[in-house]
Design a protein around this motif. Structure first.
Motif, PDB file in Angstrom:
ATOM      1  N   ASN A   1       0.832  -1.206   0.000  1.00  0.00           N
ATOM      2  CA  ASN A   1       0.000   0.000   0.000  1.00  0.00           C
ATOM      3  C   ASN A   1       0.864   1.254   0.000  1.00  0.00           C
ATOM      4  O   ASN A   1       0.558   2.227  -0.706  1.00  0.00           O
ATOM      5  CB  ASN A   1      -0.942   0.005   1.203  1.00  0.00           C
ATOM      6  CG  ASN A   1      -2.082  -0.966   1.047  1.00  0.00           C
ATOM      7  OD1 ASN A   1      -2.452  -1.339  -0.058  1.00  0.00           O
ATOM      8  ND2 ASN A   1      -2.641  -1.392   2.164  1.00  0.00           N
ATOM      9  N   ALA A   2       1.947   1.244   0.761  1.00  0.00           N
ATOM     10  CA  ALA A   2       2.861   2.390   0.775  1.00  0.00           C
ATOM     11  C   ALA A   2       3.509   2.563  -0.591  1.00  0.00           C
ATOM     12  O   ALA A   2       3.644   3.685  -1.087  1.00  0.00           O
ATOM     13  CB  ALA A   2       3.915   2.204   1.857  1.00  0.00           C
ATOM     14  N   TYR A   3       3.891   1.469  -1.210  1.00  0.00           N
ATOM     15  CA  TYR A   3       4.486   1.520  -2.547  1.00  0.00           C
ATOM     16  C   TYR A   3       3.498   2.102  -3.556  1.00  0.00           C
ATOM     17  O   TYR A   3       3.857   2.944  -4.384  1.00  0.00           O
ATOM     18  CB  TYR A   3       4.935   0.119  -2.964  1.00  0.00           C
ATOM     19  CG  TYR A   3       5.485   0.037  -4.363  1.00  0.00           C
ATOM     20  CD1 TYR A   3       6.692   0.627  -4.695  1.00  0.00           C
ATOM     21  CD2 TYR A   3       4.787  -0.648  -5.353  1.00  0.00           C
ATOM     22  CE1 TYR A   3       7.201   0.548  -5.982  1.00  0.00           C
ATOM     23  CE2 TYR A   3       5.291  -0.740  -6.641  1.00  0.00           C
ATOM     24  CZ  TYR A   3       6.490  -0.143  -6.948  1.00  0.00           C
ATOM     25  OH  TYR A   3       6.985  -0.223  -8.220  1.00  0.00           O
ATOM     26  N   GLN A   4       2.251   1.673  -3.487  1.00  0.00           N
ATOM     27  CA  GLN A   4       1.243   2.202  -4.394  1.00  0.00           C
ATOM     28  C   GLN A   4       1.006   3.701  -4.166  1.00  0.00           C
ATOM     29  O   GLN A   4       0.811   4.458  -5.105  1.00  0.00           O
ATOM     30  CB  GLN A   4      -0.069   1.424  -4.236  1.00  0.00           C
ATOM     31  CG  GLN A   4       0.031   0.016  -4.784  1.00  0.00           C
ATOM     32  CD  GLN A   4      -1.195  -0.819  -4.483  1.00  0.00           C
ATOM     33  OE1 GLN A   4      -2.001  -0.479  -3.644  1.00  0.00           O
ATOM     34  NE2 GLN A   4      -1.323  -1.940  -5.192  1.00  0.00           N
ATOM     35  N   GLU A   5       1.053   4.128  -2.919  1.00  0.00           N
ATOM     36  CA  GLU A   5       0.908   5.555  -2.623  1.00  0.00           C
ATOM     37  C   GLU A   5       2.085   6.355  -3.171  1.00  0.00           C
ATOM     38  O   GLU A   5       1.909   7.453  -3.669  1.00  0.00           O
ATOM     39  CB  GLU A   5       0.777   5.785  -1.109  1.00  0.00           C
ATOM     40  CG  GLU A   5      -0.537   5.323  -0.538  1.00  0.00           C
ATOM     41  CD  GLU A   5      -1.730   6.088  -1.098  1.00  0.00           C
ATOM     42  OE1 GLU A   5      -1.656   7.315  -1.257  1.00  0.00           O
ATOM     43  OE2 GLU A   5      -2.755   5.420  -1.395  1.00  0.00           O
TER      44      GLU A   5
END
Length: 110
Positions: free
Chosen positions: A100-104
């Motif tokens: 999720n952090a990577y996608q953000e």
């Protein structure tokens, strides 16, 4: 869009490398992501944690096999399997947070 952990780690490494390069070019005395005490880095922390999780899973398998053979107490088998399940749930939760952090990060404007 399928994203895996290795692509997230590669993105983190490239971001860290570009941050290090930009900090070196501005002649900053301290590099991003380094510790003054010479401790381990983020990737080492992740690797060690994953090795420990694999170790817990293997231990649970060994104790389960001993339980099937009648060489281990049922209580030990239940505890080992429960510990392995908790470890797996933790690894999955952390993986989800990293992805999720990577996608953000991907959504951020450059």
């Amino acid at each position: 869009m399928a994203i895996n952990v290795s692509s997230a780690i590669n993105a983190y490494r490239s971001a860290a490398a570009s941050a290090t390069e930009s900090m070196q070019s501005s002649s900053s005395p301290k590099l991003a992501g380094t510790t003054q005490s010479g401790g381990t880095g983020f990737s080492d922390l992740i690797k060690d944690s994953l090795k420990e999780a694999v170790s817990v899973q293997r231990n649970a398998e060994e104790i389960s096999l001993k339980g099937i053979a009648g060489d281990a107490d049922m209580r030990d088998v239940v505890l080992a399997v429960n510990n392995a399940e908790n470890t797996l749930n933790t690894v999955v939760a952390i993986r989800d947070k990293v992805l999720n952090a990577y996608q953000e990060i991907l959504k951020m404007p450059i």
